[in-house]
Design a protein around this motif. Sequence first.
Motif, PDB file in Angstrom:
ATOM      1  N   LEU A 217       0.666  -1.167   0.028  1.00 30.03           N
ATOM      2  CA  LEU A 217       0.042  -0.011  -0.043  1.00 30.03           C
ATOM      3  C   LEU A 217       0.939   1.124  -0.231  1.00 30.03           C
ATOM      4  O   LEU A 217       1.951   1.448   0.733  1.00 30.03           O
ATOM      5  N   LEU A 218       0.658   2.312  -1.048  1.00 32.20           N
ATOM      6  CA  LEU A 218       0.963   3.711  -0.827  1.00 32.20           C
ATOM      7  C   LEU A 218       0.196   4.570  -0.409  1.00 32.20           C
ATOM      8  O   LEU A 218      -1.065   4.945  -1.113  1.00 32.20           O
ATOM      9  N   VAL A 219       0.174   5.170   0.884  1.00 27.28           N
ATOM     10  CA  VAL A 219      -0.914   6.014   1.305  1.00 27.28           C
ATOM     11  C   VAL A 219      -0.882   7.630   0.510  1.00 27.28           C
ATOM     12  O   VAL A 219       0.085   8.029   0.137  1.00 27.28           O
ATOM     13  N   ASN A 220      -1.821   8.116   0.314  1.00 25.59           N
ATOM     14  CA  ASN A 220      -2.119   9.224  -0.418  1.00 25.59           C
ATOM     15  C   ASN A 220      -2.611  10.271   0.598  1.00 25.59           C
ATOM     16  O   ASN A 220      -3.775  10.044   1.007  1.00 25.59           O
ATOM     17  N   THR A 221      -1.659  11.177   1.006  1.00 26.11           N
ATOM     18  CA  THR A 221      -2.061  12.139   1.939  1.00 26.11           C
ATOM     19  C   THR A 221      -2.752  13.223   1.402  1.00 26.11           C
ATOM     20  O   THR A 221      -3.124  13.970   2.443  1.00 26.11           O
ATOM     21  N   VAL A 222      -3.046  13.640   0.132  1.00 27.05           N
ATOM     22  CA  VAL A 222      -3.821  14.851  -0.117  1.00 27.05           C
ATOM     23  C   VAL A 222      -5.085  14.453  -1.021  1.00 27.05           C
ATOM     24  O   VAL A 222      -5.513  15.161  -1.428  1.00 27.05           O
ATOM     25  N   GLY A 223      -5.558  12.885  -1.005  1.00 30.33           N
ATOM     26  CA  GLY A 223      -6.659  12.492  -1.762  1.00 30.33           C
ATOM     27  C   GLY A 223      -6.963  11.527  -1.291  1.00 30.33           C
ATOM     28  O   GLY A 223      -6.643  11.036  -0.486  1.00 30.33           O
ATOM     29  N   SER A 224      -7.828  10.753  -2.078  1.00 29.65           N
ATOM     30  CA  SER A 224      -8.760   9.460  -1.426  1.00 29.65           C
ATOM     31  C   SER A 224      -8.278   8.248  -2.094  1.00 29.65           C
ATOM     32  O   SER A 224      -8.355   7.290  -1.616  1.00 29.65           O
ATOM     33  N   ALA A 225      -7.570   8.219  -3.060  1.00 29.49           N
ATOM     34  CA  ALA A 225      -7.424   7.128  -3.833  1.00 29.49           C
ATOM     35  C   ALA A 225      -5.994   6.694  -3.533  1.00 29.49           C
ATOM     36  O   ALA A 225      -4.938   7.515  -3.506  1.00 29.49           O
ATOM     37  N   SER A 226      -5.785   5.547  -3.009  1.00 30.15           N
ATOM     38  CA  SER A 226      -4.441   5.060  -2.438  1.00 30.15           C
ATOM     39  C   SER A 226      -3.842   4.566  -3.772  1.00 30.15           C
ATOM     40  O   SER A 226      -4.501   4.286  -4.757  1.00 30.15           O
ATOM     41  N   GLY A 227      -2.316   4.253  -3.773  1.00 29.94           N
ATOM     42  CA  GLY A 227      -1.631   3.703  -4.448  1.00 29.94           C
ATOM     43  C   GLY A 227      -1.250   2.364  -3.959  1.00 29.94           C
ATOM     44  O   GLY A 227      -1.426   2.085  -3.087  1.00 29.94           O
ATOM     45  N   PHE A 228      -0.017   1.606  -5.004  1.00 30.55           N
ATOM     46  CA  PHE A 228       0.417   0.698  -4.484  1.00 30.55           C
ATOM     47  C   PHE A 228       1.659   0.339  -5.346  1.00 30.55           C
ATOM     48  O   PHE A 228       1.802   0.908  -6.412  1.00 30.55           O
ATOM     49  N   ARG A 229       2.500  -0.598  -4.799  1.00 37.20           N
ATOM     50  CA  ARG A 229       3.714  -0.917  -5.617  1.00 37.20           C
ATOM     51  C   ARG A 229       3.737  -2.451  -5.406  1.00 37.20           C
ATOM     52  O   ARG A 229       3.521  -2.972  -4.283  1.00 37.20           O
TER      53      ARG A 229
ATOM     54  N   LEU B 258       0.135   5.173  -9.108  1.00 41.66           N
ATOM     55  CA  LEU B 258      -0.490   6.260  -8.414  1.00 41.66           C
ATOM     56  C   LEU B 258      -1.427   6.967  -9.207  1.00 41.66           C
ATOM     57  O   LEU B 258      -2.015   6.783 -10.372  1.00 41.66           O
ATOM     58  N   PRO B 259      -2.353   7.453  -8.257  1.00 42.74           N
ATOM     59  CA  PRO B 259      -3.588   8.313  -8.967  1.00 42.74           C
ATOM     60  C   PRO B 259      -3.146   9.180 -10.153  1.00 42.74           C
ATOM     61  O   PRO B 259      -2.074   9.815 -10.036  1.00 42.74           O
ATOM     62  N   GLY B 260      -3.897   9.481 -11.037  1.00 46.08           N
ATOM     63  CA  GLY B 260      -3.718  10.467 -12.110  1.00 46.08           C
ATOM     64  C   GLY B 260      -3.970  11.999 -11.960  1.00 46.08           C
ATOM     65  O   GLY B 260      -3.352  12.843 -12.628  1.00 46.08           O
ATOM     66  N   VAL B 261      -4.526  12.158 -10.825  1.00 44.18           N
ATOM     67  CA  VAL B 261      -4.966  13.710 -10.383  1.00 44.18           C
ATOM     68  C   VAL B 261      -3.599  14.372 -10.058  1.00 44.18           C
ATOM     69  O   VAL B 261      -2.914  13.693  -9.207  1.00 44.18           O
ATOM     70  N   PRO B 262      -3.235  15.265 -11.014  1.00 43.48           N
ATOM     71  CA  PRO B 262      -1.755  15.882 -10.745  1.00 43.48           C
ATOM     72  C   PRO B 262      -1.414  16.341  -9.404  1.00 43.48           C
ATOM     73  O   PRO B 262      -0.449  15.889  -8.934  1.00 43.48           O
ATOM     74  N   LYS B 263      -2.354  16.800  -8.731  1.00 47.74           N
ATOM     75  CA  LYS B 263      -1.827  17.136  -7.216  1.00 47.74           C
ATOM     76  C   LYS B 263      -1.459  15.995  -6.229  1.00 47.74           C
ATOM     77  O   LYS B 263      -0.367  15.760  -5.674  1.00 47.74           O
ATOM     78  N   GLU B 264      -2.292  14.963  -6.509  1.00 49.31           N
ATOM     79  CA  GLU B 264      -2.112  13.600  -5.871  1.00 49.31           C
ATOM     80  C   GLU B 264      -0.948  12.865  -6.272  1.00 49.31           C
ATOM     81  O   GLU B 264      -0.022  12.192  -5.673  1.00 49.31           O
ATOM     82  N   PHE B 265      -0.873  12.851  -7.672  1.00 50.43           N
ATOM     83  CA  PHE B 265       0.291  12.271  -8.166  1.00 50.43           C
ATOM     84  C   PHE B 265       1.573  12.654  -7.750  1.00 50.43           C
ATOM     85  O   PHE B 265       2.638  12.018  -7.712  1.00 50.43           O
ATOM     86  N   ASP B 266       1.901  14.157  -7.897  1.00 53.34           N
ATOM     87  CA  ASP B 266       2.990  14.610  -7.680  1.00 53.34           C
ATOM     88  C   ASP B 266       3.403  14.506  -5.968  1.00 53.34           C
ATOM     89  O   ASP B 266       4.480  14.333  -5.558  1.00 53.34           O
ATOM     90  N   SER B 267       2.340  14.513  -5.050  1.00 57.44           N
ATOM     91  CA  SER B 267       2.670  14.286  -3.702  1.00 57.44           C
ATOM     92  C   SER B 267       3.213  12.920  -3.491  1.00 57.44           C
ATOM     93  O   SER B 267       3.941  12.638  -2.877  1.00 57.44           O
ATOM     94  N   MET B 268       2.510  11.951  -4.086  1.00 64.45           N
ATOM     95  CA  MET B 268       2.931  10.716  -4.055  1.00 64.45           C
ATOM     96  C   MET B 268       4.467  10.349  -4.796  1.00 64.45           C
ATOM     97  O   MET B 268       4.945   9.395  -4.178  1.00 64.45           O
ATOM     98  N   VAL B 269       4.601  11.015  -5.816  1.00 61.52           N
ATOM     99  CA  VAL B 269       5.917  10.967  -6.420  1.00 61.52           C
ATOM    100  C   VAL B 269       7.060  11.214  -5.270  1.00 61.52           C
ATOM    101  O   VAL B 269       7.906  10.591  -5.122  1.00 61.52           O
ATOM    102  N   SER B 270       6.882  12.350  -4.829  1.00 64.92           N
ATOM    103  CA  SER B 270       7.718  13.092  -3.542  1.00 64.92           C
ATOM    104  C   SER B 270       7.801  12.059  -2.518  1.00 64.92           C
ATOM    105  O   SER B 270       9.084  11.589  -2.246  1.00 64.92           O
ATOM    106  N   ASP B 271       6.760  11.538  -2.026  1.00 64.10           N
ATOM    107  CA  ASP B 271       6.606  10.529  -0.944  1.00 64.10           C
ATOM    108  C   ASP B 271       7.235   9.073  -1.261  1.00 64.10           C
ATOM    109  O   ASP B 271       7.867   8.482  -0.363  1.00 64.10           O
ATOM    110  N   HIS B 272       6.862   8.720  -2.454  1.00 67.37           N
ATOM    111  CA  HIS B 272       7.176   7.210  -2.680  1.00 67.37           C
ATOM    112  C   HIS B 272       7.891   6.638  -3.589  1.00 67.37           C
ATOM    113  O   HIS B 272       8.531   5.790  -3.862  1.00 67.37           O
TER     114      HIS B 272
END
Length: 173
Positions: free
Chosen positions: A130-142, A153-167
Amino acid sequence: MKPNRVEVLAIGDELLDGRVADTNTLRLADQLSLFNILINQRTTITDDIDVILREIKNIAERKTELCVVSGGLGPTSDDVTAEAFANLGEEELIRDEKIIQNIKQRLEQFKRPITENQLKQADRPKSSELLVNTVGSASGFRLRYKGCLFVALPGVPKEFDSMVSDHILAPLK
């Protein structure tokens, strides 16, 4: 560890019919370049399980070490990325209880109904992390498939960018 071959798999009908431009790959390429990592290939495909499965297999066959998957994890019926990855490994989808609680809190905050489609954003293949999304509702995974680490990762830009940074970027540092 710095990957030698990196690809992006962008999933979404909206990326192919002109409604939305794939800016996620551009920003990801910019961020990865800070680590002297180049994207070797970008593939954009439709929201179709069979097409997603075919491309995952093609990516792994090219000896790609890291593939960032963008899109298809949201609450609409055409968001089938998690299901495609589960089919790939012939495994079940699991629904993460922590993510369900996050989704319910977000929806209640915005006074929106809690539907099955909303809850499916907490689904991921059983073997994935599990990859937690701290700015949106859709989680990611690896998960790893034939030597390639796929990071979905979710495709919503704000969520994508945050998760790229984190994960993705944080582990490279």
